[in-house]
Design an enzyme around this catalytic site. Sequence first.
Site, short mmCIF file in Angstrom:
data_model
loop_
_atom_site.label_atom_id
_atom_site.label_comp_id
_atom_site.label_asym_id
_atom_site.label_seq_id
_atom_site.Cartn_x
_atom_site.Cartn_y
_atom_site.Cartn_z
N CYS A 150 0.84 -1.21 0.00
CA CYS A 150 0.00 0.00 0.00
C CYS A 150 0.87 1.25 0.00
O CYS A 150 0.62 2.21 -0.74
CB CYS A 150 -0.95 -0.01 1.19
SG CYS A 150 -0.15 -0.07 2.82
N ASN B 144 -5.13 2.95 2.95
CA ASN B 144 -4.04 2.03 2.63
C ASN B 144 -4.54 0.76 1.96
O ASN B 144 -3.90 0.22 1.05
CB ASN B 144 -3.26 1.68 3.90
CG ASN B 144 -4.14 1.10 5.00
OD1 ASN B 144 -5.14 1.73 5.39
ND2 ASN B 144 -3.80 -0.06 5.51
#
Length: 316
Positions: free
Chosen positions: A130, A293
């Site tokens: 992420c 994320n």
Amino acid sequence: MSTRTKVAIIGSGNIGTDLMIKVMRTAQHLEMAAMVGIDPDSDGLARARRFGFATTHEGVEGLLALPEFDEIGIVFDATSAKAHERNAARLQPLGKRLIDLTPAAIGPYVVPAVNLDDHLDAPNVNMVTCGGQATIPIVAAVSRIVPVAYAEIVASISSKSAGPGTRANIDEFTETTSAAIVEVGGAERGKAIIILNPAEPPLIMRDTVFALVAADPAVHDQIRASVEKMVADVAAYVPGYRLKQQVQITELPADQPVRTLLAPGASGHPTHQVSVFLEVEGAAHYLPAYAGNLDIMTSAALQVAERIAAAEESAR
């Protein structure tokens, strides 16, 4: 008859479930076919059953046994780095295209806004992490204007959005992201740091990119313009991705001890630090908006699958 590419998702946790809903709601070239997990009581499998998709709680072996398996063209893996190694060993010989959302890094690193066109034919693509999806585009944007001697990224995410997979793969996160900063971002050397923020209420994902460059002031505006364009390119598939403030470029003091940050044998000496501050707000398809994320990973993976499927449709 539908010409969409059928997909399966391995991993019925938060990431897999969010990805399933994105495929259902937003995909133009993909059709959801199967959800695979190992917990028969997981919310992801329960939702998939309610939506009418094939499900199994017996992992990759259960997927192979499903009647729908032969029609599936793309498999997303949202499990863990170690699990992906086993899953890839079973699925790749059977001709399935794999999109890896773990830090396993078996296939080439892919960041859609940077290098997707180079890997549309790869049998297994890795979505880095992420933090990598959020920050590597920025490193690449700077390196397109001037060489980047060193790039450091700090990804700060809500502790509540860090599930078991993230927590079990912290080492893989830092290693994979650092390697991709160099391989995809174009930096000579890279470093990645992840922070799990326990703040309440949970904060959305924040990312910081520091790049050391030798940059004449005449190109500073070019650097800023390149970063701003890259932010727009990423936001085209991750709408919550944005700059927090103007790109900062500051001169390094002559006695600043940066040599230890540079790659061995590095030539030249950086003169400026480029600082970029970002935030990523999730689309809240399944996950909370603060879990940017996770949203940037599923959005990037979806973008890769859509492009692969579109290319295959054109070739048919």
